[in-house]
Design an enzyme around this catalytic site. Structure first.
Site: not given
Ligand code: UT7
Length: 333
Positions: A120, A253, A284
């Protein structure tokens, strides 16, 4: 015998910017027909309401060429003046042939042409390379293009990537200027975290050959970017001989709206500095996100050509790069 070296323009700037947004808008509801997620989760956790996906048969080279043509028009620079074309991308379908010569050829140019792979952060890396090559006298004008077709590198059932990534292209013309319009780059990498964003062989369907798919440990990026990038941002501003108060716009970004907002808070950006939020409608777009975000800010009147903007890009590698620039004229339509 001593070897002669060249020297070029005393100062360089962005002379024009153009973008290509694919026509097809994909909202969260459409993503969630396959992905186990919902509109509210995606909006709250990423800021994304919709994104653009390229049409069937619309290639990365098509999108890059369209953006480049608009950048040339905005700059008022003829393709014959371009001595270098750089495409920053991680989603050109093949390593060989690389994308940039194909784009140059489509533009009617036989300029030097190569791709930059820095995830990115590719656009900000390529911008720095182009600026220094113009200053070094190795080219008069350069085209720098960030282009991605991430939709064909996604597993649509992967909850950490499918709702985030998208397609598009943005291009700038870099050339000589009376006043410096591109500040020194602040950049680096942390290869010890290389697994955090990676491509893996695509094996969703055993009957068909798939391109690799992007895998991401999003939370690790989240723990790193808003803090590490604040230091990089301060270095870029300082290297340009400016203070945060001198900025009109901040164009990070477009990784995740929460990363953008945490980063702006950590930086203690003055409130009147406008912050790019193109991710809401573009998703993104990796190496294309910075030029796409600039175009939207100018189109929406949030920023104007001549404004001073801080660009910061980060991602796979992990690699990062940022610089202060003077915003260029932008092609409309
Ligand atoms: O461009 C290159 C660089 N990339 C980035 O900058 C991406 C950066 N990271 C992100 O955008 C975020 O980490 C994500 C959007 C990918 C994920 O968000 P998060 O707040 O880090 O979620 P998480 O993985 O910590 O998950 C939190 C909760 C979990 O449920 P529980 O365990 O709290 O019940 C996951 O199972 O959200 C759940 N979850 C989802 N729910 C619905 C994780 N992904 C999803 C989803 N839809 N897509």
């Amino acid at each position: 015998m001593p070897i002669s070296q060249r020297s070029g323009a005393a100062a360089t700037a962005l002379l024009g910017l153009g973008v290509h947004r694919p026509a097809r808008t994909v909202d969260n509801e459409e993503i969630c027909r396959v992905l186990d997620s919902d509109d509210e989760w995606i909006r709250t956790r990423t800021g994304i309401a919709s994104r653009r996906f390229a049409a069937e048969g619309e290639s990365l080279v098509d999108m890059a060429t369209a953006a480049a043509e608009r950048a040339l028009a905005a700059a008022g620079v003829a393709v014959e003046q371009i001595g270098l074309v750089i495409v920053a991308s991680s989603t050109h379908a093949q390593h060989t042939p690389h994308a940039a010569p194909l784009v140059a050829d489509r533009l009617g140019s036989q300029a030097a042409a190569f791709d930059v792979s820095a995830g990115c952060a590719g656009f900000c890396h390529a911008l720095s390379i182009a600026s220094d090559l113009v200053r070094g006298g190795n080219t008069g004008h350069a085209l720098v293009i960030g282009a991605e077709r991430l939709s064909s590198f996604l597993d649509p059932t992967d909850r950490s990537t499918a709702m985030i990534f998208a397609d598009g292209a943005g291009a700038v013309v870099v050339g000589p200027a009376d006043e410096p319009g591109i500040g020194p780059v602040a950049w680096g990498s942390d290869g010890s975290q290389s697994r955090v964003i990676r491509q893996e062989p695509g094996c969703r369907d055993v009957d068909q050959a798939h391109p690799p798919v992007v895998k991401m440990e999003g939370t690790a990026v989240f723990r790193w970017a808003p803090f590490a990038m604040a230091d990089v941002a301060r270095s870029a501003v300082e290297a340009a001989g400016l203070a945060l108060d001198d900025l009109d716009a901040f164009v990070p970004h477009q990784a995740n709206l929460r990363i953008t907002e945490t980063l702006a808070r950590n930086l203690k950006l003055p409130e009147d500095v406008q912050v790019a939020r193109d991710i809401v409608e573009s998703g993104n777009t990796s190496a294309a996100s910075v030029p796409l975000a600039i175009e939207r800010m100018i189109r929406d009147g949030q920023a104007a050509p001549g404004d001073t903007a801080l660009l910061i890009a980060f991602g796979a590698g992990l690699s990062y790069a940022g610089q202060v620039v003077t915003l260029p004229p932008v092609a409309v339509g």
